[in-house]
Design a protein around this motif. Structure first.
Motif, PDB file in Angstrom:
ATOM      1  N   PRO B 177      42.361  51.445  43.898  1.00 57.34           N
ATOM      2  CA  PRO B 177      42.694  50.060  44.283  1.00 57.34           C
ATOM      3  C   PRO B 177      43.850  50.030  45.294  1.00 57.34           C
ATOM      4  CG  PRO B 177      42.528  50.253  41.906  1.00 57.34           C
ATOM      5  CD  PRO B 177      42.543  51.644  42.458  1.00 57.34           C
ATOM      6  N   VAL B 204      41.356  35.487  42.631  1.00 59.82           N
ATOM      7  CA  VAL B 204      41.019  36.063  41.315  1.00 59.82           C
ATOM      8  C   VAL B 204      39.529  35.965  40.985  1.00 59.82           C
ATOM      9  CG1 VAL B 204      43.328  35.651  40.386  1.00 59.82           C
ATOM     10  CG2 VAL B 204      41.543  33.957  39.988  1.00 59.82           C
ATOM     11  N   TYR B 208      35.597  41.422  44.742  1.00 65.25           N
ATOM     12  CA  TYR B 208      36.246  42.695  45.101  1.00 65.25           C
ATOM     13  C   TYR B 208      37.591  42.889  44.404  1.00 65.25           C
ATOM     14  CZ  TYR B 208      32.955  42.307  48.980  1.00 65.25           C
ATOM     15  OH  TYR B 208      31.818  42.177  49.739  1.00 65.25           O
ATOM     16  N   VAL B 209      38.030  41.926  43.625  1.00 62.70           N
ATOM     17  CA  VAL B 209      39.406  41.968  43.115  1.00 62.70           C
ATOM     18  C   VAL B 209      39.515  42.766  41.813  1.00 62.70           C
ATOM     19  CG1 VAL B 209      39.386  39.928  41.613  1.00 62.70           C
ATOM     20  CG2 VAL B 209      41.455  40.483  42.893  1.00 62.70           C
ATOM     21  N   ILE B 210      40.687  43.296  41.561  1.00 67.28           N
ATOM     22  CA  ILE B 210      41.008  43.835  40.236  1.00 67.28           C
ATOM     23  C   ILE B 210      42.369  43.253  39.858  1.00 67.28           C
ATOM     24  CG2 ILE B 210      41.906  46.001  41.274  1.00 67.28           C
ATOM     25  CD1 ILE B 210      41.132  47.374  38.621  1.00 67.28           C
ATOM     26  N   VAL B 211      42.457  42.738  38.643  1.00 70.37           N
ATOM     27  CA  VAL B 211      43.713  42.153  38.169  1.00 70.37           C
ATOM     28  C   VAL B 211      44.059  42.774  36.815  1.00 70.37           C
ATOM     29  CG1 VAL B 211      44.950  40.032  37.602  1.00 70.37           C
ATOM     30  CG2 VAL B 211      43.090  39.951  39.255  1.00 70.37           C
ATOM     31  N   SER B 212      45.265  43.280  36.709  1.00 71.89           N
ATOM     32  CA  SER B 212      45.753  43.794  35.420  1.00 71.89           C
ATOM     33  C   SER B 212      47.264  43.872  35.534  1.00 71.89           C
ATOM     34  CB  SER B 212      45.171  45.177  35.130  1.00 71.89           C
ATOM     35  OG  SER B 212      45.691  46.104  36.035  1.00 71.89           O
ATOM     36  N   TYR B 215      47.901  46.039  38.298  1.00 73.77           N
ATOM     37  CA  TYR B 215      47.469  45.479  39.586  1.00 73.77           C
ATOM     38  C   TYR B 215      47.639  43.952  39.551  1.00 73.77           C
ATOM     39  CZ  TYR B 215      45.243  50.054  39.616  1.00 73.77           C
ATOM     40  OH  TYR B 215      45.007  51.406  39.537  1.00 73.77           O
ATOM     41  N   TYR B 237      39.520  46.448  44.367  1.00 74.08           N
ATOM     42  CA  TYR B 237      39.271  47.537  43.409  1.00 74.08           C
ATOM     43  C   TYR B 237      38.918  48.863  44.072  1.00 74.08           C
ATOM     44  CZ  TYR B 237      34.194  46.627  43.699  1.00 74.08           C
ATOM     45  OH  TYR B 237      32.911  46.457  44.133  1.00 74.08           O
TER      46      TYR B 237
END
Lengths: 345, 276
Positions: B177, B204, B208-212, B215, B237
């Motif tokens: 990412p 969000v 294509y997004v990654i949220v954590s 990240y 991602y």
């Protein structure tokens, strides 16, 4: 070989007694100004609805139950104010939010209603949707009690499945080509992490000594139960998910007969493009979706009909009354693939 | 110790007579080394592409493998020609290094740069980096140069010694990412809070997004004399989808801006201003 029957009493609850006890403890706890709302989180087919059914049965008239079966809109949203001292039980809360601009408004409204209510809310969530919403909008902070349904080990899965059949109803056959049982089994122990007090499931290996002995030279007469071989294989494919295991068992039955060879395992070598992966991640997170709901989230620039056709043709998704869902036999493969490629978190 | 080594080093080197067999042997070693590097690199690339987010870790074995195979190949060739003793081999390596250092300083520096890149990992295969004046995905780290695939799909070779005299910017530092910055500009009179909310939701909900926690994402508003800047920071991602991510979020946000009457600014900032 006939399989002995298991008493049908409480058959649905096998494996989730601890979770039910925890929920009942909260329900019967002291009333407070801010009720400890409960979130029950599980992967598709893991038994959320079964638990909700049991709560409804045990608490009867106190329960005001709502089952969401499609993506909710402001107009289709059911009334959430049934009166005082009620337990509001909402199944499939993933349908309160959609992955599009403006798709969180209804969930925000719902959470505001929940925060302002004196009633206890018990909600169930698809674990993939929960994970997404928790990262994006801190959903977990609204639920002081979060119960994640654990993986089931083989003996429990066996009990869950067999409890649905009568004595001698199912016959196991060897066909002379019995697959050998593994010399180890993976079981899952619940443990509490020090300091933070969070409960996690730790996979653990236990050795099957009878199988190991049977592989030693001169020990060929040690018998491994055919039933155990069958349910070990089923649970390995189902990855501890009782819904998948039951579906696989039923699919493998022919005239009430089952053999290890009849349990078919899908080829999990998926190769999906970005749009296919995204569409599958949406269906996986919502359990089932209609074409129009998918279209609203994926966008007009993607030809979803072609993607749906390809996924249907490959058997990865199924269609039922214009709703698409991941085929139970592909559920583990798809989840694993999407996790590995970070399409679901 | 030094005294005991000296007679050994000073001893005669047994130069093997160069005949057809020796030439074929040397050619054979070079071909085998090349084929080994080619096949193993391809296998590792194939494996790395299949393992999802551990892609870069596997790909970084490739340059190390190349150095090892070529070092062994050189050793076998030297041993076949000169048949040196162990001490002579060490002395030869030292002399060879000195000769290379004096005569082929630039190439030597590039090779040293390659070793530093492998050991220190300022960037890895698969990273999106700015090296010198070039930006792109690191496709290969060779002994002498690093190959970058630019967004225009050009393959650029950047000498490895660039790391000694120019800064290296890595957008993802070995991870798959990568953080992406998306700037949008609206009219100073438009509702900036609403614009920020739309951009946040476009970010969000992107495919294509990654949220954590690792990240995270954020949306910031900054006011300028003639316009308001709404800036989103979020992770794609897979760094290969950098431009698709930017484009998708921007397109959906602008469509929503238009629908809700959020206007574009009359005066636009210069491109330099966008980069700041």
């Amino acid at each position: 070989m006939n399989i002995p029957a298991t008493p049908r009493l409480q058959q649905a609850m096998i494996g989730y007694e601890r979770e039910l006890k925890e929920i009942n403890k909260v329900i019967e706890g002291p009333k407070t100004a801010a009720p400890p709302h409960i979130a029950i989180i599980a992967e598709p087919l893991k038994g959320r609805t079964t638990i909700v059914d049991e709560i409804s049965r045990v608490h009867g008239d106190r329960v005001y139950r709502i089952t969401l079966d499609r993506v909710m809109t402001a107009t289709s949203m059911p009334d959430l104010s049934p009166g005082r001292d009620r337990i509001i039980l909402i199944d499939n809360c993933e349908f309160l939010a959609t992955r599009k601009i403006g798709g969180f408004d209804l969930l925000n409204h719902f959470l505001k209603t929940q925060v302002g209510s004196k009633n206890l809310f018990i909600t169930t969530w698809n674990s993939f949707a929960w994970q997404y919403l928790d990262q994006v909008m801190n959903l977990g902070k609204n639920y002081p009690v979060q119960i994640t349904l654990p993986r089931m080990d083989t003996p429990v899965i066996k009990e869950v499945i067999l409890s649905r059949y009568g004595q001698g109803e199912i016959q196991c056959v060897d066909e002379g080509r019995t697959e050998r049982s593994h010399w180890y089994s993976i079981v899952h122990h619940e443990t509490t992490l020090p300091f933070i007090g969070k409960e996690v499931t730790v996979p653990w290996i236990t050795l099957n000594f009878s199988v190991m002995r049977s592989r030693l030279p001169g020990e060929n007469r040690v018998q491994v139960s055919l039933e155990d071989v069958i349910f070990e294989k089923i649970n390995r494919i189902a990855d501890g998910n009782p819904g998948i295991a039951l579906d696989l068992f039923q699919d493998s039955l022919e005239d009430h007969t089952i053999s290890p060879r009849m349990i078919r395992e899908n080829d999990c070598s998926l190769s999906l493009d970005i749009n296919e992966s995204f569409l599958l991640s949406l269906i996986l997170s919502m359990n089932c979706l209609q074409s129009s709901e998918i279209s609203a989230m994926v966008g007009r620039d993607v030809d979803i009909d072609r993607i749906i056709y390809r996924l249907l043709h490959a058997g990865i998704i199924t269609e039922e009354e214009a709703h698409y869902r991941i085929s139970p036999s592909y559920l583990t493969c798809v989840a694993e693939y999407l996790k590995r490629n970070r399409r679901v978190w | 110790m030094a005294d005991s080594l000296l007679p050994d080093i000073a001893g005669d080197l047994q130069l093997t007579a160069i005949d057809l067999n020796l030439v074929l042997y040397i050619v054979g070693i070079i071909v085998i080394a090349y084929l080994l590097v080619y096949v193993l690199s391809h296998i590792l690339v194939l494996i790395s592409e299949r393992v999802g987010h551990h892609r870069t870790s596997i790909a970084m074995i490739i340059p190390l493998l190349k150095i090892l195979i070529y070092a062994f190949a050189i050793y076998y060739i030297v041993a076949a020609i000169l048949q040196p003793s162990f001490s002579q081999m060490i002395a030869f390596a030292g002399l060879f290094g000195a000769a290379v250092g004096i005569g082929l300083k630039d190439i030597f520096l590039e090779i040293v740069g390659g070793l530093v890149i492998i050991l220190e990992k300022p960037y890895q295969i698969g990273d999106m980096v700015t090296l010198g004046n070039s930006y792109g995905e690191v496709k290969d780290i060779g002994l002498r140069s690093t190959k970058l695939r630019t967004p225009a799909d050009e393959l650029v070779s950047v000498p490895n010694d660039t790391i000694f005299n120019q800064p290296v910017n890595s957008g993802n530092a070995g991870d798959i990412p990568m953080m992406i910055l998306i700037d949008l500009f609206i009219h100073a009179e438009s509702d900036a809070s609403l614009a920020a909310q739309i951009l946040r939701e476009a970010l969000v909900t992107s495919k294509y997004v990654i949220v954590s926690q690792k990240y995270p994402y954020t949306v910031l508003i900054e006011n300028f004399p003639f316009y308001t800047r709404v800036r989103a920071k979020g992770y794609v991602y897979d760094l290969r989808l950098e431009f698709e991510f930017k484009s998708e979020v921007t397109r959906r946000t602008l469509a929503e801006f238009r629908r809700l009457g959020i206007e574009s600014p009359v005066c636009f900032p210069f491109p330099e201003g966008i980069a700041n």
